[in-house]
Write a protein that holds these residues in place. Structure first.
Motif, short mmCIF file in Angstrom:
data_model
loop_
_atom_site.label_atom_id
_atom_site.label_comp_id
_atom_site.label_asym_id
_atom_site.label_seq_id
_atom_site.Cartn_x
_atom_site.Cartn_y
_atom_site.Cartn_z
N LEU A 62 0.84 -1.21 0.00
CA LEU A 62 0.00 0.00 0.00
C LEU A 62 0.87 1.26 0.00
N GLN A 63 1.89 1.26 0.85
CA GLN A 63 2.80 2.42 0.94
C GLN A 63 3.57 2.62 -0.38
N GLN A 64 4.06 1.52 -0.92
CA GLN A 64 4.80 1.60 -2.20
C GLN A 64 3.88 2.08 -3.32
N ALA A 65 2.63 1.59 -3.30
CA ALA A 65 1.65 2.00 -4.32
C ALA A 65 1.40 3.51 -4.23
N TYR A 66 1.30 4.00 -2.98
CA TYR A 66 1.12 5.45 -2.80
C TYR A 66 2.32 6.20 -3.42
N GLU A 67 3.53 5.77 -3.08
CA GLU A 67 4.74 6.45 -3.55
C GLU A 67 4.84 6.42 -5.08
N LEU A 68 4.49 5.27 -5.68
CA LEU A 68 4.54 5.14 -7.15
C LEU A 68 3.49 6.03 -7.82
N TYR A 87 -3.56 10.34 -11.39
CA TYR A 87 -2.61 9.85 -10.38
C TYR A 87 -2.66 10.67 -9.09
N ALA A 88 -3.02 11.94 -9.18
CA ALA A 88 -3.21 12.74 -7.96
C ALA A 88 -4.38 12.18 -7.16
N ASN A 89 -5.49 11.88 -7.86
CA ASN A 89 -6.67 11.30 -7.21
C ASN A 89 -6.38 9.94 -6.60
N ARG A 90 -5.66 9.12 -7.37
CA ARG A 90 -5.34 7.76 -6.91
C ARG A 90 -4.44 7.83 -5.67
N SER A 91 -3.45 8.73 -5.69
CA SER A 91 -2.55 8.84 -4.53
C SER A 91 -3.33 9.35 -3.30
N LEU A 92 -4.34 10.20 -3.53
CA LEU A 92 -5.17 10.69 -2.41
C LEU A 92 -5.98 9.55 -1.79
N GLU A 93 -6.56 8.70 -2.65
CA GLU A 93 -7.31 7.52 -2.14
C GLU A 93 -6.40 6.63 -1.29
N LEU A 94 -5.18 6.39 -1.78
CA LEU A 94 -4.23 5.52 -1.06
C LEU A 94 -3.76 6.16 0.24
N ALA A 95 -3.55 7.49 0.23
CA ALA A 95 -3.11 8.20 1.45
C ALA A 95 -4.19 8.09 2.53
N LYS A 96 -5.46 8.19 2.10
CA LYS A 96 -6.58 8.07 3.07
C LYS A 96 -6.64 6.66 3.63
N GLU A 97 -6.40 5.66 2.76
CA GLU A 97 -6.35 4.26 3.22
C GLU A 97 -5.23 4.07 4.24
N LYS A 106 -0.38 16.18 0.98
CA LYS A 106 0.49 16.21 -0.21
C LYS A 106 -0.31 15.88 -1.47
N SER A 107 -1.20 14.89 -1.37
CA SER A 107 -2.01 14.49 -2.53
C SER A 107 -3.10 15.51 -2.83
N GLN A 108 -3.66 16.13 -1.78
CA GLN A 108 -4.64 17.20 -2.01
C GLN A 108 -3.97 18.38 -2.73
N CYS A 109 -2.74 18.68 -2.34
CA CYS A 109 -1.97 19.75 -3.01
C CYS A 109 -1.73 19.38 -4.48
#
Length: 332
Positions: A62-68, A87-97, A106-109
């Motif tokens: 999950l963490q690696q997926a967020y970083e990628l 990818y901004a939206n996807r990283s935001l979903e993962l950060a919330k998870e 960071k993803s909201q920015c």
């Protein structure tokens, strides 16, 4: 072969670092012409980096997926709007998870950057209002202030109403002050914020000095070199030193090409200036290249800026061709 080509291109990029006074406008424009011709090479390099990141997705934690996903947003952010937004939206979903506040902000920015880069200012301000930067680390809060500063300054430039334009500029300066209070006076962020404030107050000589300090004193990315050279070009135009302005806009355009940036202003501003000095052939090539970049990135407000200039440049070019034909007819 790709490595050797990359080395050659890196050497060419280094050639831009010549001392200020030694750069003739015609020389840098010829250099820019050659970069425009080989711009596809830099796009291929960028796409190669993107593919490498995508290939690492399989089996990622999950963490690696967020970083990628966040790294993919960074690759796309000034390259292709729709992919950056995805990818901004996807990283935001993962950060919330992950329930990670820093990564969420960071993803909201990142989302705000997407809106801002495509001229969707209302959406950018709406998203900015949702961000709770109070509980973030200093590093993330610096990015938050820096982005809010840029959003307000860009909105000030884009707004035709003087009162609102002034209000956005005032807000932008407040966020610049907040950022400056957090960082050392000799840091890149501090000097950049000071330069941005100086250019807002039409202190062109001072801001040029600060921008040049950034270029000489700090190791910065080609993308940031493009932004700074473009700002110096704008300041020289404010001083009515048009040749210097065009030199720096040409440098910025070269760094935009090297960094695979499609969300850009330097090239169409340079085209407009070249049209004014009757270099209609180059102006025509540059404005059409700028329009193709804006289409590729899908930058709505960039297209709005380019559209009024396009017919003026096309008419100037037709006039120049007609004049040449008439001269040939007289000689014959």
């Amino acid at each position: 072969a790709m490595k050797r080509l990359f080395t050659i291109l890196t050497i060419l990029a280094a050639a831009i670092h010549t001392a200020d006074g030694s750069i003739r406008l015609e020389d840098i424009l010829k250099e820019l012409d050659s970069y425009i011709e080989k711009s596809g090479t830099y796009v291929l390099e960028k796409e190669e980096r993107i593919n490498q990141l995508r290939n690492r997705m399989e089996g990622a934690s999950l963490q690696q997926a967020y970083e990628l996903n966040y790294a993919l947003f960074e690759e796309y952010q000034s390259f292709r709007y729709d992919s950056a937004y995805f990818y901004a939206n996807r990283s935001l979903e993962l950060a919330k998870e992950l329930k990670d506040n820093d990564q969420t902000v960071k993803s909201q920015c990142a989302l705000v950057f997407c809106y801002l880069s495509s001229g969707l200012f209302l959406e950018a301000f709406d998203e900015m209002q949702k961000i709770d930067a109070g509980r973030t680390s200093d590093e993330i809060r610096k990015d938050y202030y820096s982005l809010y500063n840029r959003l307000c300054y860009d909105a000030a430039d884009f707004n035709d109403t003087e009162r609102w334009s002034h209000e956005y500029a005032r807000m932008g300066t407040l966020y610049a002050d907040s950022l400056m209070a957090m960082v050392p006076k000799d840091s890149y962020e501090y000097v950049f914020a000071v330069a941005q404030k100086e250019i807002r107050h039409w202190h062109y000589l001072e801001c040029i000095e600060y921008y040049k300090k950034l270029l000489s004193d700090f190791e910065i990315s080609n993308h940031n070199k493009a932004i700074i050279n473009s700002s110096i070009g704008g300041a020289y135009k404010g001083l009515k030193q048009n040749d210097s302005s065009m030199v720096y806009l040409a440098k910025a355009s070269i760094y935009d090409i090297i960094s695979g940036t499609k969300e850009t202003t330097a090239l169409y501003r340079l085209a407009e200036m070249l049209c004014e000095v009757n270099d209609s052939d180059r102006a025509y090539t540059y404005i059409h290249t700028a329009m193709a970049d804006a289409d590729f990135y899908n930058a709505r407000h960039r297209k709005l800026s380019i559209n009024p200039i396009l017919p003026i440049i096309e008419k100037a070019r037709i006039d120049a061709i007609t004049r040449q034909r008439n001269q040939i007819a007289i000689i014959a």
